[in-house]
Design an enzyme around this catalytic site. Sequence first.
Site, mmCIF file in Angstrom:
data_model
loop_
_atom_site.group_PDB
_atom_site.id
_atom_site.type_symbol
_atom_site.label_atom_id
_atom_site.label_comp_id
_atom_site.label_asym_id
_atom_site.label_seq_id
_atom_site.Cartn_x
_atom_site.Cartn_y
_atom_site.Cartn_z
ATOM 1 N N ASP A 1 0.866 -1.180 0.000
ATOM 2 C CA ASP A 1 0.000 0.000 0.000
ATOM 3 C C ASP A 1 0.903 1.231 0.000
ATOM 4 O OD1 ASP A 1 -2.259 -1.566 0.113
ATOM 5 O OD2 ASP A 1 -2.474 -1.424 2.286
ATOM 6 N N ASP B 1 -13.755 -4.707 -1.565
ATOM 7 C CA ASP B 1 -13.620 -4.395 -0.134
ATOM 8 C C ASP B 1 -14.940 -4.653 0.594
ATOM 9 O OD1 ASP B 1 -10.950 -3.469 -0.401
ATOM 10 O OD2 ASP B 1 -11.684 -1.525 -1.088
#
Length: 533
Positions: free
Chosen positions: A221, A383
Amino acid sequence: MPVVHLLDYVAGNVRSLVNAIEKSLILPGVGHFGHCLLQFDKGGYLNPIREHLAAGKPFLGICVGLQALFEGSEENPAVPGLSFVRGKLSRFDDHDKSVPHIGWNSAMHVQTGPFRGKSFYGLQNGSKYYYVHSYAVPYRQGSLEAEGWTVATAKYGREEFVGAIGRKNVLATQFHPEKSGAAGLRLLKSFLQGHQWEDALPSMLRGPGQGLTRRVIACLDVRTNDHGDLVVTKGDQYDVREKIETKTAGLVRNLGKPVDMARKYYEQGADEITFLNITSFRNCPLADLPMLEILRKTAETVFVPLTIGGGIRDAVDADGSAVSALDIASMYFRSGADKVSIGSDAVVAALEYYQRGKRLSGRTAIETISAAYGIQAVVVSVDPKRVYVRSSNETVHRTIMTSHPGPNDEAYCWYQCTVKGGRESTDLDVQQLVEAVEAMGAGEILLNCIDKDGSNSGFDLELIQAVKDCVKIPVIASSGAGIPAHFGEVFTKTPADAALGAGMFHRGEYTVNDVKSYLVSEGLLVRQLEDTV
């Protein structure tokens, strides 16, 4: 070193090839058979390619570059191939396996007579090579060999197909040597040096076994920290700021530099590297996006597939001009990416898909990118989070009976899709989302789980099974890995095609090689790390 001419026809990751070789015609290709051949024709390349082949000059075709040599493909029956090799491509059967075929597989060849014990262009039967395709040339023993071709094959499920062919000046691979680590670089080196037959490496004569391996992916990330630097970070349920009890409370968690960490994981044996850009560069000209430079630098030393996520959408540039999602994806591909990952925009596209009565628009990012580069180039990052209910009758969404009851002992749950990094919920369940994006042309699902993120408690096996029951495309398990055994669990208890780790690698608790060693101890097939080129 011979001069190499790379044919750039806007359908291949040329950056990766430029970095894999120093400086003979190489035809790279990623994407749709028909699109690539039409690009050849539009650019006036078809006859020069035929002339080059007929003249006996060195030629290397990669992926669609191999497919183009054959007569045609089921992917687009109306578009003929170069017909340099007899045979046509057909689609893999998806009744017993995921399609596209994505991952590390073999390139097996058996030689007799004077070539016994020799390696064809550096190919080793024990090595693994990176494949990403939905269509292949079925292997029929003796057919191509009767025409003078040397053939290396791979098996996917019960299907055996052509992994590489060679004859005189021509070499072509269905796999991507520039993305196959040391094994692929070895082939490129042999081709450039004109070494068709070499002694096989003794350590690789037996190898780890034929077939598709279990993929272990390292995820980074990436975002700007409080000082404006791009760093790798990791959140707990998507919160990337340090906790209040730490000395750096409230600051973005800084775990290292993206390019350095990607190189480290490559050297540990990571099968893929995924960059998820969680920073929005709103005022930056798109051509100067910091992630483009991250990709370019990474691709110089990392020779496994690179996926980039974040910002793959229709946009307006800093000068006010409109830029399509396809244009942005093309910039990433040209900078070294092999796949692009689409998140929140995929949820919006899925909602609109259902509003239209399950009709495709042809204008979404998923559709336009997959039409140009093939479905294997498009990943959708999902998600979801659990919503507990006492009965399946309490919701219109698809529920599961869970072995992990809710806070009030609810026996059922459904998985609610979120957007904007989990900050906003939608009235869409995960099954609806993955079915919609598969219909649009997504080739892979990156399946996160908000409930498991940063927990180090293992993957959500129930979620993974629920999604795999809905789609035929590959699914990458993500969120929750804390120890190597969690990877063994997800591969033995679910049909997950790959598994992704982040924090456990970033914190130095375990290496990628630790995970693979554990998987081998459990009898699972993985790609062995090689360093001999």
